[in-house]
Design a protein around this motif. Structure first.
Motif, PDB file in Angstrom:
ATOM      1  N   PHE A  86     -17.847 -14.568 -27.522  1.00  0.00           N
ATOM      2  CA  PHE A  86     -18.228 -15.793 -28.234  1.00  0.00           C
ATOM      3  C   PHE A  86     -17.640 -15.786 -29.646  1.00  0.00           C
ATOM      4  O   PHE A  86     -17.095 -16.793 -30.101  1.00  0.00           O
ATOM      5  CB  PHE A  86     -19.748 -15.939 -28.309  1.00  0.00           C
ATOM      6  CG  PHE A  86     -20.428 -16.172 -26.981  1.00  0.00           C
ATOM      7  CD1 PHE A  86     -19.771 -16.792 -25.924  1.00  0.00           C
ATOM      8  CD2 PHE A  86     -21.736 -15.762 -26.790  1.00  0.00           C
ATOM      9  CE1 PHE A  86     -20.410 -17.007 -24.702  1.00  0.00           C
ATOM     10  CE2 PHE A  86     -22.381 -15.976 -25.579  1.00  0.00           C
ATOM     11  CZ  PHE A  86     -21.721 -16.593 -24.534  1.00  0.00           C
ATOM     12  N   ARG A  87     -17.765 -14.655 -30.339  1.00  0.00           N
ATOM     13  CA  ARG A  87     -17.227 -14.571 -31.707  1.00  0.00           C
ATOM     14  C   ARG A  87     -15.708 -14.755 -31.705  1.00  0.00           C
ATOM     15  O   ARG A  87     -15.161 -15.469 -32.555  1.00  0.00           O
ATOM     16  CB  ARG A  87     -17.606 -13.244 -32.351  1.00  0.00           C
ATOM     17  CG  ARG A  87     -19.072 -13.166 -32.766  1.00  0.00           C
ATOM     18  CD  ARG A  87     -19.371 -11.980 -33.665  1.00  0.00           C
ATOM     19  NE  ARG A  87     -19.060 -10.693 -33.073  1.00  0.00           N
ATOM     20  CZ  ARG A  87     -19.890  -9.986 -32.301  1.00  0.00           C
ATOM     21  NH1 ARG A  87     -21.091 -10.454 -32.022  1.00  0.00           N
ATOM     22  NH2 ARG A  87     -19.529  -8.815 -31.822  1.00  0.00           N
ATOM     23  N   ALA A 111      -9.930 -21.166 -25.332  1.00  0.00           N
ATOM     24  CA  ALA A 111     -10.894 -21.638 -24.336  1.00  0.00           C
ATOM     25  C   ALA A 111     -11.526 -20.437 -23.635  1.00  0.00           C
ATOM     26  O   ALA A 111     -10.835 -19.556 -23.143  1.00  0.00           O
ATOM     27  CB  ALA A 111     -10.195 -22.530 -23.328  1.00  0.00           C
ATOM     28  N   LEU A 112     -12.850 -20.421 -23.601  1.00  0.00           N
ATOM     29  CA  LEU A 112     -13.626 -19.360 -22.965  1.00  0.00           C
ATOM     30  C   LEU A 112     -14.542 -20.014 -21.941  1.00  0.00           C
ATOM     31  O   LEU A 112     -15.334 -20.889 -22.289  1.00  0.00           O
ATOM     32  CB  LEU A 112     -14.453 -18.614 -24.016  1.00  0.00           C
ATOM     33  CG  LEU A 112     -15.458 -17.578 -23.514  1.00  0.00           C
ATOM     34  CD1 LEU A 112     -14.740 -16.402 -22.847  1.00  0.00           C
ATOM     35  CD2 LEU A 112     -16.315 -17.069 -24.675  1.00  0.00           C
ATOM     36  N   THR A 113     -14.408 -19.599 -20.680  1.00  0.00           N
ATOM     37  CA  THR A 113     -15.242 -20.153 -19.618  1.00  0.00           C
ATOM     38  C   THR A 113     -15.972 -19.035 -18.904  1.00  0.00           C
ATOM     39  O   THR A 113     -15.350 -18.091 -18.418  1.00  0.00           O
ATOM     40  CB  THR A 113     -14.397 -20.947 -18.595  1.00  0.00           C
ATOM     41  OG1 THR A 113     -13.683 -21.978 -19.281  1.00  0.00           O
ATOM     42  CG2 THR A 113     -15.280 -21.564 -17.528  1.00  0.00           C
ATOM     43  N   LEU A 114     -17.292 -19.136 -18.866  1.00  0.00           N
ATOM     44  CA  LEU A 114     -18.118 -18.172 -18.155  1.00  0.00           C
ATOM     45  C   LEU A 114     -18.458 -18.753 -16.787  1.00  0.00           C
ATOM     46  O   LEU A 114     -18.847 -19.919 -16.696  1.00  0.00           O
ATOM     47  CB  LEU A 114     -19.395 -17.879 -18.935  1.00  0.00           C
ATOM     48  CG  LEU A 114     -19.187 -17.062 -20.213  1.00  0.00           C
ATOM     49  CD1 LEU A 114     -18.764 -17.946 -21.361  1.00  0.00           C
ATOM     50  CD2 LEU A 114     -20.420 -16.299 -20.556  1.00  0.00           C
ATOM     51  N   VAL A 115     -18.282 -17.961 -15.751  1.00  0.00           N
ATOM     52  CA  VAL A 115     -18.576 -18.398 -14.391  1.00  0.00           C
ATOM     53  C   VAL A 115     -19.755 -17.570 -13.895  1.00  0.00           C
ATOM     54  O   VAL A 115     -19.703 -16.342 -13.895  1.00  0.00           O
ATOM     55  CB  VAL A 115     -17.351 -18.227 -13.462  1.00  0.00           C
ATOM     56  CG1 VAL A 115     -17.670 -18.711 -12.064  1.00  0.00           C
ATOM     57  CG2 VAL A 115     -16.135 -18.958 -14.033  1.00  0.00           C
ATOM     58  N   LEU A 169     -25.314 -20.510 -24.075  1.00  0.00           N
ATOM     59  CA  LEU A 169     -24.012 -20.503 -24.724  1.00  0.00           C
ATOM     60  C   LEU A 169     -24.134 -21.031 -26.144  1.00  0.00           C
ATOM     61  O   LEU A 169     -24.925 -21.932 -26.405  1.00  0.00           O
ATOM     62  CB  LEU A 169     -23.022 -21.396 -23.970  1.00  0.00           C
ATOM     63  CG  LEU A 169     -22.746 -21.098 -22.505  1.00  0.00           C
ATOM     64  CD1 LEU A 169     -21.759 -22.109 -21.952  1.00  0.00           C
ATOM     65  CD2 LEU A 169     -22.234 -19.696 -22.330  1.00  0.00           C
ATOM     66  N   PRO A 170     -23.312 -20.513 -27.042  1.00  0.00           N
ATOM     67  CA  PRO A 170     -23.291 -21.089 -28.388  1.00  0.00           C
ATOM     68  C   PRO A 170     -22.657 -22.476 -28.343  1.00  0.00           C
ATOM     69  O   PRO A 170     -21.894 -22.791 -27.433  1.00  0.00           O
ATOM     70  CB  PRO A 170     -22.422 -20.105 -29.181  1.00  0.00           C
ATOM     71  CG  PRO A 170     -21.606 -19.396 -28.170  1.00  0.00           C
ATOM     72  CD  PRO A 170     -22.390 -19.390 -26.896  1.00  0.00           C
ATOM     73  N   ASN A 192     -14.967 -25.193 -27.257  1.00  0.00           N
ATOM     74  CA  ASN A 192     -14.070 -24.355 -26.460  1.00  0.00           C
ATOM     75  C   ASN A 192     -14.802 -23.310 -25.613  1.00  0.00           C
ATOM     76  O   ASN A 192     -14.162 -22.519 -24.923  1.00  0.00           O
ATOM     77  CB  ASN A 192     -13.046 -23.663 -27.359  1.00  0.00           C
ATOM     78  CG  ASN A 192     -13.691 -22.764 -28.392  1.00  0.00           C
ATOM     79  OD1 ASN A 192     -14.705 -23.117 -28.997  1.00  0.00           O
ATOM     80  ND2 ASN A 192     -13.112 -21.598 -28.615  1.00  0.00           N
ATOM     81  N   ILE A 193     -16.132 -23.303 -25.638  1.00  0.00           N
ATOM     82  CA  ILE A 193     -16.915 -22.351 -24.839  1.00  0.00           C
ATOM     83  C   ILE A 193     -17.704 -23.139 -23.800  1.00  0.00           C
ATOM     84  O   ILE A 193     -18.554 -23.960 -24.143  1.00  0.00           O
ATOM     85  CB  ILE A 193     -17.863 -21.521 -25.722  1.00  0.00           C
ATOM     86  CG1 ILE A 193     -17.065 -20.722 -26.750  1.00  0.00           C
ATOM     87  CG2 ILE A 193     -18.713 -20.587 -24.859  1.00  0.00           C
ATOM     88  CD1 ILE A 193     -17.903 -19.981 -27.776  1.00  0.00           C
ATOM     89  N   THR A 194     -17.384 -22.903 -22.525  1.00  0.00           N
ATOM     90  CA  THR A 194     -18.011 -23.649 -21.444  1.00  0.00           C
ATOM     91  C   THR A 194     -18.485 -22.703 -20.346  1.00  0.00           C
ATOM     92  O   THR A 194     -18.177 -21.515 -20.363  1.00  0.00           O
ATOM     93  CB  THR A 194     -17.029 -24.668 -20.828  1.00  0.00           C
ATOM     94  OG1 THR A 194     -15.891 -23.968 -20.325  1.00  0.00           O
ATOM     95  CG2 THR A 194     -16.588 -25.701 -21.845  1.00  0.00           C
TER      96      THR A 194
END
Length: 149
Positions: free
Chosen positions: A19-20, A28-32, A39-40, A44-46
């Motif tokens: 996240f940082r 782009a950061l995607t958590l599956v 999420l923060p 760009n964080i999904t």
């Protein structure tokens, strides 16, 4: 270029490092995952939420990953599949899987699975420690520096 996280098994401390890094760099950061995650707030964080079931999150990552992306996972079969798609794999312990080392890891995984299925207690991995977190952060920073302007 994106970072994909096999988030169901990813330690919270590793997610926080990611996240940082995403906030700092804008990547782009995607958590599956198959469960809701906190999420923060950042554009760009999904998260992609998938149904519960064996390898469903892994299959979603394989479907979406592209050449040049980074995948965070300890899952060796998933790592092999995304390496075949020319993505980079980094484990939460800071190990980088490559074309050169993934076959050996798959063989060892299969061997250990055979032992477990025959009743041998092989134990599990040790808890994540500070040197693991530092190795992860260092490899992540190196990957980001090589790819971002």
């Amino acid at each position: 270029m994106k970072i994909w996280v096999d988030a169901d098994a990813c330690p919270v401390v590793i997610k926080e490092i990611l996240f940082r890094a995403a906030k700092r760099t804008g990547i782009a950061l995607t958590l599956v995952a198959n469960q809701p995650l906190s999420l923060p707030r950042a554009a760009n964080i999904t998260m992609v939420r998938v149904a519960q079931g064996f390898d469903i999150a892994d299959n979603e990552i394989v479907k979406r990953v592209e050449s040049g992306d980074l995948v965070i996972t300890s899952d060796i079969p998933l790592a092999a599949e995304v390496i075949a798609k020319e993505a980079t794999v980094l484990t939460p312990r800071g190990t980088v899987f490559t074309e050169n080392n993934i076959r050996d890891r798959l063989v060892m995984r299969d061997f250990m699975e055979t032992l477990r299925s025959s009743g041998v207690n092989t134990g599990g991995p040790p808890p994540l420690n500070q040197s693991d977190r530092q190795a992860f952060a260092n490899h992540l920073d190196t990957w980001l520096q090589q790819r971002l302007p």
